[in-house]
Scaffold this motif. Structure first.
Motif, PDB file in Angstrom:
ATOM      1  N   UNK A   1       0.809  -1.226   0.000  1.00 25.17           N
ATOM      2  CA  UNK A   1       0.000   0.000   0.000  1.00 25.17           C
ATOM      3  C   UNK A   1       0.842   1.276   0.000  1.00 25.17           C
ATOM      4  N   UNK A   2       2.110   1.179   0.388  1.00 25.05           N
ATOM      5  CA  UNK A   2       3.000   2.342   0.380  1.00 25.05           C
ATOM      6  C   UNK A   2       3.842   2.398  -0.887  1.00 25.05           C
ATOM      7  N   UNK A   3       3.408   1.690  -1.921  1.00 28.69           N
ATOM      8  CA  UNK A   3       4.176   1.667  -3.172  1.00 28.69           C
ATOM      9  C   UNK A   3       4.272   3.055  -3.789  1.00 28.69           C
ATOM     10  N   UNK A   4       3.253   3.875  -3.597  1.00 29.94           N
ATOM     11  CA  UNK A   4       3.223   5.210  -4.199  1.00 29.94           C
ATOM     12  C   UNK A   4       4.119   6.198  -3.469  1.00 29.94           C
ATOM     13  N   UNK A   5       4.502   5.869  -2.232  1.00 30.34           N
ATOM     14  CA  UNK A   5       5.309   6.783  -1.425  1.00 30.34           C
ATOM     15  C   UNK A   5       6.752   6.780  -1.927  1.00 30.34           C
ATOM     16  N   UNK A   6       7.359   7.961  -1.986  1.00 31.81           N
ATOM     17  CA  UNK A   6       8.708   8.088  -2.517  1.00 31.81           C
ATOM     18  C   UNK A   6       9.681   7.198  -1.748  1.00 31.81           C
ATOM     19  N   UNK A   7      10.511   6.432  -2.440  1.00 38.25           N
ATOM     20  CA  UNK A   7      11.458   5.542  -1.736  1.00 38.25           C
ATOM     21  C   UNK A   7      12.451   6.304  -0.871  1.00 38.25           C
ATOM     22  N   UNK A   8      12.815   7.531  -1.269  1.00 40.78           N
ATOM     23  CA  UNK A   8      13.723   8.327  -0.444  1.00 40.78           C
ATOM     24  C   UNK A   8      13.119   8.618   0.930  1.00 40.78           C
ATOM     25  N   UNK A   9      11.809   8.902   0.960  1.00 38.27           N
ATOM     26  CA  UNK A   9      11.152   9.200   2.229  1.00 38.27           C
ATOM     27  C   UNK A   9      11.114   7.966   3.124  1.00 38.27           C
ATOM     28  N   UNK A  10      10.791   6.809   2.551  1.00 38.71           N
ATOM     29  CA  UNK A  10      10.759   5.574   3.332  1.00 38.71           C
ATOM     30  C   UNK A  10      12.152   5.192   3.811  1.00 38.71           C
ATOM     31  N   UNK A  11      13.134   5.366   2.960  1.00 40.39           N
ATOM     32  CA  UNK A  11      14.503   4.991   3.320  1.00 40.39           C
ATOM     33  C   UNK A  11      15.046   5.890   4.431  1.00 40.39           C
ATOM     34  N   UNK A  12      14.836   7.195   4.336  1.00 38.92           N
ATOM     35  CA  UNK A  12      15.298   8.110   5.382  1.00 38.92           C
ATOM     36  C   UNK A  12      14.625   7.818   6.716  1.00 38.92           C
ATOM     37  N   UNK A  13      13.342   7.525   6.670  1.00 43.49           N
ATOM     38  CA  UNK A  13      12.596   7.207   7.888  1.00 43.49           C
ATOM     39  C   UNK A  13      13.163   5.957   8.564  1.00 43.49           C
ATOM     40  N   UNK A  14      13.402   4.907   7.779  1.00 44.01           N
ATOM     41  CA  UNK A  14      13.916   3.661   8.341  1.00 44.01           C
ATOM     42  C   UNK A  14      15.344   3.829   8.860  1.00 44.01           C
ATOM     43  N   UNK A  15      16.174   4.587   8.137  1.00 45.77           N
ATOM     44  CA  UNK A  15      17.554   4.799   8.577  1.00 45.77           C
ATOM     45  C   UNK A  15      17.593   5.609   9.874  1.00 45.77           C
ATOM     46  N   UNK A  16      16.723   6.617   9.979  1.00 47.41           N
ATOM     47  CA  UNK A  16      16.673   7.424  11.207  1.00 47.41           C
ATOM     48  C   UNK A  16      16.312   6.555  12.413  1.00 47.41           C
ATOM     49  N   UNK A  17      15.323   5.690  12.259  1.00 46.86           N
ATOM     50  CA  UNK A  17      14.945   4.803  13.362  1.00 46.86           C
ATOM     51  C   UNK A  17      16.029   3.767  13.636  1.00 46.86           C
ATOM     52  N   UNK A  18      16.721   3.343  12.601  1.00 43.72           N
ATOM     53  CA  UNK A  18      17.816   2.379  12.791  1.00 43.72           C
ATOM     54  C   UNK A  18      18.941   2.990  13.625  1.00 43.72           C
ATOM     55  N   UNK A  19      19.230   4.249  13.376  1.00 44.57           N
ATOM     56  CA  UNK A  19      20.269   4.937  14.163  1.00 44.57           C
ATOM     57  C   UNK A  19      19.822   5.105  15.609  1.00 44.57           C
ATOM     58  N   UNK A  20      18.549   5.475  15.799  1.00 44.01           N
ATOM     59  CA  UNK A  20      18.033   5.621  17.163  1.00 44.01           C
ATOM     60  C   UNK A  20      18.069   4.284  17.895  1.00 44.01           C
ATOM     61  N   UNK A  21      17.709   3.204  17.203  1.00 46.99           N
ATOM     62  CA  UNK A  21      17.708   1.874  17.824  1.00 46.99           C
ATOM     63  C   UNK A  21      19.101   1.431  18.242  1.00 46.99           C
ATOM     64  N   UNK A  22      20.123   1.878  17.524  1.00 47.07           N
ATOM     65  CA  UNK A  22      21.496   1.453  17.827  1.00 47.07           C
ATOM     66  C   UNK A  22      22.029   2.076  19.109  1.00 47.07           C
ATOM     67  N   UNK A  23      21.467   3.222  19.531  1.00 51.87           N
ATOM     68  CA  UNK A  23      22.031   3.944  20.681  1.00 51.87           C
ATOM     69  C   UNK A  23      21.025   4.163  21.807  1.00 51.87           C
TER      70      UNK A  23
END
Length: 270
Positions: free
Chosen positions: A13-35
């Protein structure tokens, strides 16, 4: 499973959402999860699971199956963290860390309280990180992910190699499935010895067909004037979402504030 994951990446259902937006969101949470602390990591895992299952519409059965497979790897490393042993003469050094134990000869084997805490910390961090990676894997097609990497300056040679490796994974799995089905239909795994012979034949034929497929791909690329870079067409039918962007920013800010509050509380107690 790999074919199903690739299909979900193109039909969610999120196929229409820009991949850059999804990627930045996931990377931001990944960094938060690491620390962050375990509580924040658990919240990240729950939040990313909500995005993946509810927002993206990924079947919960498939998602939790992927989480289950990752948990099995954690379980294999858990005994090395939980169980410990010392010489009986040094037993007084580990009394506060021992939850239970028994003697084996001149050694005392015990369950470490610190090891249990460390194992749970690793589990929460691993689940939080995997939920971010699964969100990327299940909502962004691999070719679009490579295009994003190219736009941010990733070397073209490496993205082309990743694309070829990704394609050959599917070729390898499909070929292995066909060979295994043919052997199974002919009773190739009725006994252990026959099964070993069939497995050896499968591996040999798999290598042979993979090399043949590679040769065909090389000839096809040469006949089409391959100049060292793969060109993949993208319709660019996606766009940015202000609503999801605001939710992501507020959520990340709340998680950072909660983690900072936990740090401040621990520091005050000390």
């Amino acid at each position: 499973m790999s074919l199903q994951i690739d299909t979900l990446a193109y039909t969610n259902r999120l196929r229409w959402l820009a991949p850059e937006q999804k990627l930045l969101f996931a990377i931001a949470l990944l960094i938060i999860a690491a620390f962050s602390h375990p509580l924040v990591q658990v919240l990240i895992a729950v939040w990313m699971s909500t995005w993946t299952i509810i927002y993206a519409g990924i079947p919960s059965k498939i998602y939790f199956k992927l989480v289950y497979v990752a948990t099995l790897f954690w379980l294999t490393s858990l005994p090395a963290l939980v169980f410990n042993g010392v010489n009986i003469s040094h037993l007084h050094l580990v009394q506060t860390d021992s939850a239970a134990g028994f003697n084996i000869g001149s050694y005392y084997v015990y369950i470490s309280i610190h090891g249990i805490e460390q194992g749970l910390t690793i589990l929460t961090r691993a689940i939080a990180s995997l939920s971010c990676l699964y969100f990327i894997m299940l909502t962004i097609p691999f070719t679009e992910l490579l295009q994003v990497l190219r736009r941010v300056g990733f070397p073209v040679l490496l993205t082309d190699l990743l694309l070829l490796m990704y394609r050959f994974i599917f070729v390898l799995l499909n070929t292995a499935s066909e060979l295994w089905t043919a052997q199974q239909s002919r009773g190739g795994y009725c006994t252990f010895s026959l099964g070993m012979k069939s497995l050896a034949l499968l591996i040999g034929q798999l290598l042979k067909r993979t090399l043949e497929n590679y040769r065909q791909v090389s000839l096809a690329l040469a006949s089409r004037g391959f100049n060292g870079e793969f060109k993949v067409w993208h319709p660019h039918r996606y766009h940015l979402s202000k609503r999801y962007a605001i939710e992501a920013i507020l959520g990340c800010a709340s998680l950072i504030a909660l983690d900072w509050y936990d740090h401040a509380t621990i520091f005050t107690r000390i």
